[in-house]
Design a protein around this motif. Sequence first.
Motif, PDB file in Angstrom:
ATOM      1  N   ILE A  28     -16.427  -6.160   1.579  1.00  0.00           N
ATOM      2  CA  ILE A  28     -16.236  -4.720   1.476  1.00  0.00           C
ATOM      3  C   ILE A  28     -17.553  -3.981   1.578  1.00  0.00           C
ATOM      4  O   ILE A  28     -18.498  -4.300   0.854  1.00  0.00           O
ATOM      5  CB  ILE A  28     -15.538  -4.366   0.142  1.00  0.00           C
ATOM      6  CG1 ILE A  28     -14.148  -5.001   0.094  1.00  0.00           C
ATOM      7  CG2 ILE A  28     -15.445  -2.845  -0.031  1.00  0.00           C
ATOM      8  CD1 ILE A  28     -13.485  -4.907  -1.262  1.00  0.00           C
ATOM      9  N   PHE A  29     -17.606  -2.996   2.467  1.00  0.00           N
ATOM     10  CA  PHE A  29     -18.750  -2.079   2.506  1.00  0.00           C
ATOM     11  C   PHE A  29     -18.438  -0.856   1.662  1.00  0.00           C
ATOM     12  O   PHE A  29     -19.238  -0.430   0.847  1.00  0.00           O
ATOM     13  CB  PHE A  29     -19.076  -1.678   3.938  1.00  0.00           C
ATOM     14  CG  PHE A  29     -20.151  -0.633   4.028  1.00  0.00           C
ATOM     15  CD1 PHE A  29     -19.847   0.691   4.353  1.00  0.00           C
ATOM     16  CD2 PHE A  29     -21.467  -0.956   3.774  1.00  0.00           C
ATOM     17  CE1 PHE A  29     -20.845   1.652   4.418  1.00  0.00           C
ATOM     18  CE2 PHE A  29     -22.475  -0.003   3.835  1.00  0.00           C
ATOM     19  CZ  PHE A  29     -22.159   1.300   4.165  1.00  0.00           C
ATOM     20  N   SER A  30     -17.254  -0.294   1.879  1.00  0.00           N
ATOM     21  CA  SER A  30     -16.829   0.858   1.081  1.00  0.00           C
ATOM     22  C   SER A  30     -15.311   0.931   1.059  1.00  0.00           C
ATOM     23  O   SER A  30     -14.645   0.458   1.973  1.00  0.00           O
ATOM     24  CB  SER A  30     -17.404   2.156   1.626  1.00  0.00           C
ATOM     25  OG  SER A  30     -16.887   2.442   2.898  1.00  0.00           O
ATOM     26  N   ILE A  31     -14.803   1.519  -0.011  1.00  0.00           N
ATOM     27  CA  ILE A  31     -13.356   1.720  -0.146  1.00  0.00           C
ATOM     28  C   ILE A  31     -13.075   3.207  -0.070  1.00  0.00           C
ATOM     29  O   ILE A  31     -13.683   3.996  -0.799  1.00  0.00           O
ATOM     30  CB  ILE A  31     -12.832   1.136  -1.454  1.00  0.00           C
ATOM     31  CG1 ILE A  31     -13.074  -0.368  -1.496  1.00  0.00           C
ATOM     32  CG2 ILE A  31     -11.343   1.441  -1.616  1.00  0.00           C
ATOM     33  CD1 ILE A  31     -12.647  -1.034  -2.786  1.00  0.00           C
ATOM     34  N   ASN A  32     -12.182   3.585   0.798  1.00  0.00           N
ATOM     35  CA  ASN A  32     -11.842   4.983   0.988  1.00  0.00           C
ATOM     36  C   ASN A  32     -10.611   5.318   0.139  1.00  0.00           C
ATOM     37  O   ASN A  32     -10.617   5.102  -1.070  1.00  0.00           O
ATOM     38  CB  ASN A  32     -11.658   5.254   2.472  1.00  0.00           C
ATOM     39  CG  ASN A  32     -12.874   4.776   3.266  1.00  0.00           C
ATOM     40  OD1 ASN A  32     -14.017   5.086   2.930  1.00  0.00           O
ATOM     41  ND2 ASN A  32     -12.643   3.979   4.289  1.00  0.00           N
ATOM     42  N   ALA A  33      -9.567   5.787   0.727  1.00  0.00           N
ATOM     43  CA  ALA A  33      -8.367   6.125  -0.035  1.00  0.00           C
ATOM     44  C   ALA A  33      -7.708   4.870  -0.593  1.00  0.00           C
ATOM     45  O   ALA A  33      -7.776   3.791  -0.006  1.00  0.00           O
ATOM     46  CB  ALA A  33      -7.377   6.863   0.848  1.00  0.00           C
ATOM     47  N   MET A  34      -7.104   5.024  -1.748  1.00  0.00           N
ATOM     48  CA  MET A  34      -6.318   3.959  -2.353  1.00  0.00           C
ATOM     49  C   MET A  34      -4.986   4.562  -2.784  1.00  0.00           C
ATOM     50  O   MET A  34      -4.887   5.768  -3.025  1.00  0.00           O
ATOM     51  CB  MET A  34      -7.035   3.357  -3.563  1.00  0.00           C
ATOM     52  CG  MET A  34      -8.421   2.824  -3.256  1.00  0.00           C
ATOM     53  SD  MET A  34      -9.188   1.981  -4.656  1.00  0.00           S
ATOM     54  CE  MET A  34      -8.446   0.354  -4.503  1.00  0.00           C
ATOM     55  N   ARG A  45      10.052   1.599   2.422  1.00  0.00           N
ATOM     56  CA  ARG A  45       8.893   1.768   1.563  1.00  0.00           C
ATOM     57  C   ARG A  45       8.514   3.250   1.513  1.00  0.00           C
ATOM     58  O   ARG A  45       8.519   3.937   2.534  1.00  0.00           O
ATOM     59  CB  ARG A  45       7.730   0.936   2.082  1.00  0.00           C
ATOM     60  CG  ARG A  45       6.540   0.852   1.152  1.00  0.00           C
ATOM     61  CD  ARG A  45       5.481  -0.090   1.684  1.00  0.00           C
ATOM     62  NE  ARG A  45       5.976  -1.456   1.793  1.00  0.00           N
ATOM     63  CZ  ARG A  45       5.199  -2.491   2.100  1.00  0.00           C
ATOM     64  NH1 ARG A  45       3.897  -2.301   2.305  1.00  0.00           N
ATOM     65  NH2 ARG A  45       5.712  -3.695   2.186  1.00  0.00           N
ATOM     66  N   GLU A  46       8.189   3.722   0.309  1.00  0.00           N
ATOM     67  CA  GLU A  46       7.850   5.127   0.142  1.00  0.00           C
ATOM     68  C   GLU A  46       6.563   5.281  -0.649  1.00  0.00           C
ATOM     69  O   GLU A  46       6.198   4.429  -1.467  1.00  0.00           O
ATOM     70  CB  GLU A  46       8.978   5.874  -0.592  1.00  0.00           C
ATOM     71  CG  GLU A  46       9.240   5.394  -2.005  1.00  0.00           C
ATOM     72  CD  GLU A  46      10.289   6.219  -2.732  1.00  0.00           C
ATOM     73  OE1 GLU A  46      10.847   7.164  -2.140  1.00  0.00           O
ATOM     74  OE2 GLU A  46      10.554   5.919  -3.917  1.00  0.00           O
ATOM     75  N   LEU A  47       5.886   6.395  -0.399  1.00  0.00           N
ATOM     76  CA  LEU A  47       4.652   6.686  -1.108  1.00  0.00           C
ATOM     77  C   LEU A  47       4.959   7.040  -2.552  1.00  0.00           C
ATOM     78  O   LEU A  47       5.905   7.781  -2.834  1.00  0.00           O
ATOM     79  CB  LEU A  47       3.926   7.842  -0.425  1.00  0.00           C
ATOM     80  CG  LEU A  47       2.600   8.301  -1.033  1.00  0.00           C
ATOM     81  CD1 LEU A  47       1.670   8.790   0.074  1.00  0.00           C
ATOM     82  CD2 LEU A  47       2.798   9.413  -2.044  1.00  0.00           C
ATOM     83  N   VAL A  48       4.139   6.514  -3.455  1.00  0.00           N
ATOM     84  CA  VAL A  48       4.249   6.873  -4.867  1.00  0.00           C
ATOM     85  C   VAL A  48       3.101   7.803  -5.244  1.00  0.00           C
ATOM     86  O   VAL A  48       3.317   8.891  -5.765  1.00  0.00           O
ATOM     87  CB  VAL A  48       4.236   5.629  -5.767  1.00  0.00           C
ATOM     88  CG1 VAL A  48       4.245   6.031  -7.239  1.00  0.00           C
ATOM     89  CG2 VAL A  48       5.422   4.719  -5.449  1.00  0.00           C
ATOM     90  N   ALA A  49       1.870   7.342  -4.972  1.00  0.00           N
ATOM     91  CA  ALA A  49       0.697   8.149  -5.317  1.00  0.00           C
ATOM     92  C   ALA A  49      -0.504   7.661  -4.534  1.00  0.00           C
ATOM     93  O   ALA A  49      -0.588   6.473  -4.199  1.00  0.00           O
ATOM     94  CB  ALA A  49       0.400   8.061  -6.814  1.00  0.00           C
ATOM     95  N   THR A  50      -1.418   8.577  -4.237  1.00  0.00           N
ATOM     96  CA  THR A  50      -2.671   8.222  -3.585  1.00  0.00           C
ATOM     97  C   THR A  50      -3.828   8.898  -4.301  1.00  0.00           C
ATOM     98  O   THR A  50      -3.643   9.908  -5.000  1.00  0.00           O
ATOM     99  CB  THR A  50      -2.691   8.643  -2.106  1.00  0.00           C
ATOM    100  OG1 THR A  50      -2.556  10.066  -2.025  1.00  0.00           O
ATOM    101  CG2 THR A  50      -1.576   7.982  -1.322  1.00  0.00           C
ATOM    102  N   ILE A  51      -5.017   8.319  -4.107  1.00  0.00           N
ATOM    103  CA  ILE A  51      -6.216   8.897  -4.698  1.00  0.00           C
ATOM    104  C   ILE A  51      -7.364   8.725  -3.714  1.00  0.00           C
ATOM    105  O   ILE A  51      -7.548   7.648  -3.134  1.00  0.00           O
ATOM    106  CB  ILE A  51      -6.538   8.249  -6.066  1.00  0.00           C
ATOM    107  CG1 ILE A  51      -7.732   8.940  -6.733  1.00  0.00           C
ATOM    108  CG2 ILE A  51      -6.749   6.747  -5.957  1.00  0.00           C
ATOM    109  CD1 ILE A  51      -7.893   8.579  -8.206  1.00  0.00           C
ATOM    110  N   SER A  52      -8.107   9.797  -3.511  1.00  0.00           N
ATOM    111  CA  SER A  52      -9.205   9.768  -2.551  1.00  0.00           C
ATOM    112  C   SER A  52     -10.492   9.310  -3.228  1.00  0.00           C
ATOM    113  O   SER A  52     -10.556   9.123  -4.445  1.00  0.00           O
ATOM    114  CB  SER A  52      -9.396  11.166  -1.957  1.00  0.00           C
ATOM    115  OG  SER A  52      -9.952  12.026  -2.948  1.00  0.00           O
ATOM    116  N   THR A  53     -11.543   9.194  -2.421  1.00  0.00           N
ATOM    117  CA  THR A  53     -12.834   8.825  -2.983  1.00  0.00           C
ATOM    118  C   THR A  53     -13.349   9.905  -3.918  1.00  0.00           C
ATOM    119  O   THR A  53     -14.130   9.613  -4.822  1.00  0.00           O
ATOM    120  CB  THR A  53     -13.856   8.587  -1.864  1.00  0.00           C
ATOM    121  OG1 THR A  53     -13.861   9.733  -0.994  1.00  0.00           O
ATOM    122  CG2 THR A  53     -13.488   7.352  -1.046  1.00  0.00           C
TER     123      THR A  53
END
Length: 120
Positions: A28-34, A45-53
């Motif tokens: 890993i160099f960097s992690i963006n959205a999770m 499949r459906e989105l539950v939640a996301t979080i940005s950097t």
Amino acid sequence: QVQLVESGGGYVQAGGSLKLSCKASGRIFSINAMGWYRQAPGKQRELVATISTGDNTNYADSVKGRFTISRDNAKDTVYLQMNSLKPEDTGDYYCHSRVTNIARITGDYWGQGTQVTVSS
């Protein structure tokens, strides 16, 4: 290679709580959205939640006010605190992350899924 490993699923009665964790590892160099997605039996499949950097969050309407997503960048880990669980929250929960690897190539990665069952 990048791997995402989830933990924390299980069986709980309606009104209960669970906390999911997902740790990224590998080149890993960097992690963006999770984020977290879920798939109920017989459904897409459906989105539950996301979080940005920058810790900006986004939630599905069905979980707003009950679920909280957070991340610990030092541990390359994303969490999903689930409170006031309902039977309709039952499903397989998948962690997602957009990761830039050490070769500076960005891709989307998924965990293997963790099962959440909420009884009525």
